[in-house]
Design a protein around this motif. Structure first.
Motif, PDB file in Angstrom:
ATOM      1  N   GLU A  41       3.973   0.927   2.641  1.00  0.00           N
ATOM      2  CA  GLU A  41       4.124   2.329   3.023  1.00  0.00           C
ATOM      3  C   GLU A  41       3.906   2.498   4.525  1.00  0.00           C
ATOM      4  O   GLU A  41       3.440   1.587   5.210  1.00  0.00           O
ATOM      5  CB  GLU A  41       3.127   3.185   2.245  1.00  0.00           C
ATOM      6  CG  GLU A  41       3.277   3.115   0.737  1.00  0.00           C
ATOM      7  CD  GLU A  41       4.596   3.656   0.218  1.00  0.00           C
ATOM      8  OE1 GLU A  41       5.262   4.448   0.939  1.00  0.00           O
ATOM      9  OE2 GLU A  41       4.966   3.306  -0.911  1.00  0.00           O
ATOM     10  N   GLU A  42       4.231   3.671   5.045  1.00  0.00           N
ATOM     11  CA  GLU A  42       4.110   3.953   6.480  1.00  0.00           C
ATOM     12  C   GLU A  42       2.683   3.782   6.993  1.00  0.00           C
ATOM     13  O   GLU A  42       2.477   3.381   8.129  1.00  0.00           O
ATOM     14  CB  GLU A  42       4.587   5.370   6.776  1.00  0.00           C
ATOM     15  CG  GLU A  42       6.078   5.543   6.681  1.00  0.00           C
ATOM     16  CD  GLU A  42       6.530   6.947   7.034  1.00  0.00           C
ATOM     17  OE1 GLU A  42       5.736   7.707   7.627  1.00  0.00           O
ATOM     18  OE2 GLU A  42       7.676   7.273   6.714  1.00  0.00           O
ATOM     19  N   ASP A  43       1.690   4.076   6.138  1.00  0.00           N
ATOM     20  CA  ASP A  43       0.296   3.960   6.564  1.00  0.00           C
ATOM     21  C   ASP A  43      -0.261   2.544   6.394  1.00  0.00           C
ATOM     22  O   ASP A  43      -1.422   2.293   6.642  1.00  0.00           O
ATOM     23  CB  ASP A  43      -0.585   4.965   5.828  1.00  0.00           C
ATOM     24  CG  ASP A  43      -0.678   4.706   4.328  1.00  0.00           C
ATOM     25  OD1 ASP A  43      -0.035   3.763   3.822  1.00  0.00           O
ATOM     26  OD2 ASP A  43      -1.395   5.470   3.653  1.00  0.00           O
ATOM     27  N   GLY A  44       0.594   1.618   5.945  1.00  0.00           N
ATOM     28  CA  GLY A  44       0.183   0.225   5.780  1.00  0.00           C
ATOM     29  C   GLY A  44      -0.311  -0.115   4.391  1.00  0.00           C
ATOM     30  O   GLY A  44      -0.562  -1.280   4.092  1.00  0.00           O
ATOM     31  N   SER A  45      -0.450   0.881   3.525  1.00  0.00           N
ATOM     32  CA  SER A  45      -0.882   0.617   2.152  1.00  0.00           C
ATOM     33  C   SER A  45       0.282   0.045   1.334  1.00  0.00           C
ATOM     34  O   SER A  45       1.439   0.117   1.746  1.00  0.00           O
ATOM     35  CB  SER A  45      -1.416   1.899   1.506  1.00  0.00           C
ATOM     36  OG  SER A  45      -0.382   2.858   1.385  1.00  0.00           O
ATOM     37  N   SER A  47       2.379  -0.090  -2.336  1.00  0.00           N
ATOM     38  CA  SER A  47       2.699   0.593  -3.588  1.00  0.00           C
ATOM     39  C   SER A  47       3.380  -0.418  -4.498  1.00  0.00           C
ATOM     40  O   SER A  47       4.379  -1.042  -4.113  1.00  0.00           O
ATOM     41  CB  SER A  47       3.648   1.768  -3.353  1.00  0.00           C
ATOM     42  OG  SER A  47       3.036   2.752  -2.568  1.00  0.00           O
TER      43      SER A  47
END
Length: 58
Positions: A41-45, A47
């Motif tokens: 994801e954009e925040d580095g997490s 999914s």
């Protein structure tokens, strides 16, 4: 080894039993003989996309 999503061989190793597909930007990892497929994801997490690739009952 090929990416299960785009069938590309353009994979890079990013850790022990962890790979990254440079074509479709998925992270692939192996745990207990099973492949886990994650989207970054954009925040580095991460999914999990396992439910898409491993449908129950099919």
């Amino acid at each position: 080894m090929r990416c299960p999503n785009c069938n590309s061989k353009n994979l890079g190793k990013i850790g022990t039993e962890q790979y990254y597909c440079w074509n479709c930007f998925l992270e692939l990892s192996f745990e207990d003989g099973k492949m886990n497929i994650n989207q970054i994801e954009e925040d580095g997490s991460l999914s999990s996309l396992n439910d898409i690739f491993y449908q129950q009952g099919s």
